[in-house]
Design an enzyme around this catalytic site. Structure first.
Site, mmCIF file in Angstrom:
data_model
loop_
_atom_site.group_PDB
_atom_site.id
_atom_site.type_symbol
_atom_site.label_atom_id
_atom_site.label_comp_id
_atom_site.label_asym_id
_atom_site.label_seq_id
_atom_site.Cartn_x
_atom_site.Cartn_y
_atom_site.Cartn_z
ATOM 1 N N ASP A 136 0.842 -1.204 0.000
ATOM 2 C CA ASP A 136 0.000 0.000 0.000
ATOM 3 C C ASP A 136 0.872 1.247 0.000
ATOM 4 O OD1 ASP A 136 -2.973 0.722 0.209
ATOM 5 O OD2 ASP A 136 -2.002 2.121 1.579
HETATM 6 C C1 LIG Z 1 2.722 8.811 -5.434
HETATM 7 C C2 LIG Z 1 2.463 7.801 -6.522
HETATM 8 C C3 LIG Z 1 1.545 6.779 -6.368
HETATM 9 N N1 LIG Z 1 1.318 5.876 -7.366
HETATM 10 C C4 LIG Z 1 0.351 4.775 -7.216
HETATM 11 C C5 LIG Z 1 0.933 3.518 -6.554
HETATM 12 C C6 LIG Z 1 -0.325 2.768 -6.153
HETATM 13 O O1 LIG Z 1 -0.713 1.934 -7.249
HETATM 14 C C7 LIG Z 1 -1.360 3.876 -5.965
HETATM 15 C C8 LIG Z 1 -1.784 3.998 -4.520
HETATM 16 O O2 LIG Z 1 -2.869 3.161 -4.261
HETATM 17 P P1 LIG Z 1 -2.789 1.790 -3.468
HETATM 18 O O3 LIG Z 1 -4.085 1.659 -2.717
HETATM 19 O O4 LIG Z 1 -1.505 1.669 -2.711
HETATM 20 O O5 LIG Z 1 -2.721 0.694 -4.623
HETATM 21 P P2 LIG Z 1 -3.718 0.359 -5.804
HETATM 22 O O6 LIG Z 1 -5.156 0.556 -5.395
HETATM 23 O O7 LIG Z 1 -3.252 1.061 -7.046
HETATM 24 O O8 LIG Z 1 -3.421 -1.189 -6.038
HETATM 25 P P3 LIG Z 1 -3.698 -2.436 -5.047
HETATM 26 O O9 LIG Z 1 -4.644 -3.332 -5.794
HETATM 27 O O10 LIG Z 1 -2.329 -3.044 -4.853
HETATM 28 O O11 LIG Z 1 -4.295 -1.932 -3.754
HETATM 29 O O12 LIG Z 1 -0.731 5.109 -6.376
HETATM 30 C C9 LIG Z 1 2.017 5.962 -8.579
HETATM 31 O O13 LIG Z 1 1.791 5.139 -9.482
HETATM 32 N N2 LIG Z 1 2.930 6.968 -8.744
HETATM 33 C C10 LIG Z 1 3.204 7.898 -7.786
HETATM 34 O O14 LIG Z 1 4.054 8.785 -8.008
#
Ligand SMILES: Cc1cn([C@H]2C[C@H](O)[C@@H](COP(=O)(O)OP(=O)(O)OP(=O)(O)O)O2)c(=O)[nH]c1=O
Length: 190
Positions: free
Chosen positions: A71
């Site tokens: 996360d």
């Molecule tokens: C700050 C930042 C975040 N992010 C993304 C990473 C994560 O995918 C998302 C944060 O949400 P998360 O809830 O961590 O992940 P998610 O919903 O995309 O996937 P999961 O199914 O694993 O829960 O933001 C980027 O891609 N680039 C960036 O610079």
């Protein structure tokens, strides 16, 4: 080199990052409630969510494989920024981030029936000053909506980033160095 694992994630970025370091994995879909519990601190919150994703995946696969969950959140002045719910929420986030530094926290959990390990990586990211017009234009690209803090450092959001201190891959969603260590530790203990 690595054990085969399951990745409890719908994020294409996490998939690509795991592929980048040649970890063999399959995907498991999970649905985890991401609401914050009371006055939970940012580190407690992000760690709990990574664990909850791994636990949900492990239960779904009946513990046949170790499951990795992760996360990512953005933290500024103790405010937690998740994904923006709409344009107004996104603009509020960009105003909070403009012209200053913030922390990106990424937690990773690896879980099986008899073992669990996790790590937490904090990275400092600094933004130059943003103007209202470019904030609006950035929203219109569609990039911010599925990203914590409303930006993607790996995409067009990269133009706002003046400096980073820490792990680039952790900001994108999975810290490669720490994930490698987690998996190698795991293998040693198996
Ligand atoms: C700050 C930042 C975040 N992010 C993304 C990473 C994560 O995918 C998302 C944060 O949400 P998360 O809830 O961590 O992940 P998610 O919903 O995309 O996937 P999961 O199914 O694993 O829960 O933001 C980027 O891609 N680039 C960036 O610079």
């Amino acid at each position: 080199m690595y054990p085969e694992i399951a990745l409890a994630s719908a994020s294409p970025r996490r998939r690509e990052l795991l592929q980048q370091i040649a970890v063999p994995f399959r995907l498991v879909q999970v649905d985890v409630d991401e609401s914050r519990q009371g006055e939970e601190s940012p580190t407690a919150y992000v760690s709990r969510l990574a664990r909850a994703k791994a636990q949900a995946g492990a239960a779904k696969l009946q513990y046949q494989l170790p499951v990795l969950g992760a996360d990512t959140i953005v933290v500024v002045d103790q405010h937690i920024l998740g994904k923006p719910v709409d344009q107004a929420d996104f603009s509020r986030m960009m105003q909070l981030l403009s012209g200053r530094c913030h922390q990106v926290l990424t937690a990773v959990a690896l879980l099986s029936q008899h073992n669990s390990q996790q790590c937490l990586v904090s990275t400092e990211v600094c933004f130059r000053v943003l103007c209202a017009e470019e904030i609006t234009r950035y929203w219109q690209t569609g990039e911010p909506c599925d990203k914590a803090g409303g930006y993607g450092i790996q995409g067009q959001g990269g133009r706002f980033v003046s400096r980073i201190n820490g792990s680039y891959s952790a900001v994108v969603g999975l810290p490669l160095c720490e994930t490698d260590l987690l998996l190698r530790n795991w293998q040693e203990q198996a």
